[in-house]
Design a protein around this motif. Structure first.
Motif, PDB file in Angstrom:
ATOM      1  N   LYS A  32     107.833 -69.731   7.391  1.00 12.50           N
ATOM      2  CA  LYS A  32     109.009 -70.249   6.620  1.00 12.50           C
ATOM      3  C   LYS A  32     109.107 -71.839   7.051  1.00 12.50           C
ATOM      4  O   LYS A  32     108.872 -72.298   8.210  1.00 12.50           O
ATOM      5  N   ASN A  33     109.308 -72.667   6.284  1.00 14.40           N
ATOM      6  CA  ASN A  33     109.289 -74.199   6.366  1.00 14.40           C
ATOM      7  C   ASN A  33     110.689 -74.508   5.675  1.00 14.40           C
ATOM      8  O   ASN A  33     110.781 -74.670   4.599  1.00 14.40           O
ATOM      9  N   ASP A  34     111.581 -74.755   6.599  1.00 12.47           N
ATOM     10  CA  ASP A  34     113.021 -75.166   6.255  1.00 12.47           C
ATOM     11  C   ASP A  34     112.877 -76.505   5.637  1.00 12.47           C
ATOM     12  O   ASP A  34     113.910 -76.620   4.738  1.00 12.47           O
ATOM     13  N   SER A  35     112.305 -77.656   6.079  1.00 14.35           N
ATOM     14  CA  SER A  35     112.233 -78.813   5.584  1.00 14.35           C
ATOM     15  C   SER A  35     111.730 -79.008   3.824  1.00 14.35           C
ATOM     16  O   SER A  35     112.329 -79.505   3.281  1.00 14.35           O
ATOM     17  N   GLU A  39     109.275 -69.944   1.894  1.00 15.41           N
ATOM     18  CA  GLU A  39     108.764 -69.208   2.899  1.00 15.41           C
ATOM     19  C   GLU A  39     107.293 -68.293   2.055  1.00 15.41           C
ATOM     20  O   GLU A  39     107.567 -68.341   1.068  1.00 15.41           O
ATOM     21  N   LEU A  40     106.523 -67.941   2.915  1.00 18.24           N
ATOM     22  CA  LEU A  40     105.472 -67.133   2.474  1.00 18.24           C
ATOM     23  C   LEU A  40     104.658 -66.393   3.738  1.00 18.24           C
ATOM     24  O   LEU A  40     104.846 -66.759   4.665  1.00 18.24           O
ATOM     25  N   ASP A  41     104.088 -65.459   3.122  1.00 24.03           N
ATOM     26  CA  ASP A  41     103.186 -64.636   3.921  1.00 24.03           C
ATOM     27  C   ASP A  41     101.631 -65.128   4.301  1.00 24.03           C
ATOM     28  O   ASP A  41     101.309 -65.321   3.037  1.00 24.03           O
ATOM     29  N   VAL A  42     101.294 -65.095   5.238  1.00 19.58           N
ATOM     30  CA  VAL A  42      99.854 -65.842   5.557  1.00 19.58           C
ATOM     31  C   VAL A  42      99.037 -64.826   6.409  1.00 19.58           C
ATOM     32  O   VAL A  42      99.556 -63.977   7.123  1.00 19.58           O
ATOM     33  N   GLY A  50     103.052 -77.925   9.403  1.00 21.33           N
ATOM     34  CA  GLY A  50     103.834 -78.758   8.504  1.00 21.33           C
ATOM     35  C   GLY A  50     104.153 -80.246   9.110  1.00 21.33           C
ATOM     36  O   GLY A  50     104.314 -80.398  10.339  1.00 21.33           O
ATOM     37  N   LYS A  51     104.170 -81.116   8.087  1.00 18.25           N
ATOM     38  CA  LYS A  51     104.582 -82.568   8.350  1.00 18.25           C
ATOM     39  C   LYS A  51     104.999 -82.904   7.217  1.00 18.25           C
ATOM     40  O   LYS A  51     104.385 -83.036   6.114  1.00 18.25           O
ATOM     41  N   VAL A  55     102.308 -79.187   3.955  1.00 19.40           N
ATOM     42  CA  VAL A  55     102.042 -78.025   4.959  1.00 19.40           C
ATOM     43  C   VAL A  55     100.282 -77.640   4.651  1.00 19.40           C
ATOM     44  O   VAL A  55      99.889 -77.566   3.505  1.00 19.40           O
ATOM     45  N   ALA A  56      99.775 -77.435   5.739  1.00 18.67           N
ATOM     46  CA  ALA A  56      98.291 -77.142   5.543  1.00 18.67           C
ATOM     47  C   ALA A  56      98.204 -75.714   6.316  1.00 18.67           C
ATOM     48  O   ALA A  56      98.696 -75.340   7.534  1.00 18.67           O
ATOM     49  N   ILE A  57      97.443 -74.820   5.904  1.00 18.45           N
ATOM     50  CA  ILE A  57      97.094 -73.492   6.255  1.00 18.45           C
ATOM     51  C   ILE A  57      95.733 -73.543   6.411  1.00 18.45           C
ATOM     52  O   ILE A  57      94.923 -73.575   5.179  1.00 18.45           O
ATOM     53  N   ARG A  58      95.294 -73.038   7.602  1.00 21.22           N
ATOM     54  CA  ARG A  58      93.498 -72.856   7.809  1.00 21.22           C
ATOM     55  C   ARG A  58      93.413 -71.499   8.104  1.00 21.22           C
ATOM     56  O   ARG A  58      93.843 -71.001   9.020  1.00 21.22           O
TER      57      ARG A  58
END
Length: 129
Positions: A32-35, A39-42, A50-51, A55-58
């Motif tokens: 979950k990214n409030d900013s 939301e998602l499942d990884v 996140g910045k 958001v980067a997902i590796r």
């Protein structure tokens, strides 16, 4: 107010095949990214960072998935694609798409910075934008 656009980008390296069998997933973790208000499942064990508006997902196998919220002057999804990738290899292909039943543009092609990698990008209109 500038229109808002979600840009979802996936990079797949030469060592990471593009078929689902290369990414077996048995357990998922909720992210979950409030900013950015999403939301998602990884897959379990994938790193999320996140910045700001990104958001980067590796993944463990070299796959990278990114989400970027952009405010821009584009009048269309194709114009947004052209702004993001003005100098791209000739193998890029675009097609209409839908993400969560929202109008989108799918773009697939070779990474301009690394020809051994493929990029899959979705340009998605944000709600209200």
């Amino acid at each position: 107010m500038k229109p808002t656009l979600w840009l979802l980008i996936g990079w797949i390296g030469a060592a990471a095949p593009l078929h689902a069998a290369a990414f077996p997933v048995t357990t998922w973790e909720h992210y979950k990214n409030d900013s950015l208000s999403f939301e998602l499942d990884v897959p379990q064990g994938w790193q999320t960072q996140g910045k700001g508006k990104a958001v980067a997902i590796r993944g463990k196998n070299g796959a990278i998935f990114g989400l970027l919220r952009r405010d821009q002057e584009s009048t269309s999804l194709y114009a947004a694609f052209q702004q993001k990738y003005p100098s791209r290899p000739p193998d890029w292909v675009t097609s209409p798409a839908r993400v969560d039943n929202i109008e989108a543009l799918k773009a697939v092609g070779t990474d301009p910075k690394d020809p051994a990698r493929k990029i899959v990008a979705y340009f998605v209109k944000a709600s209200g934008g």
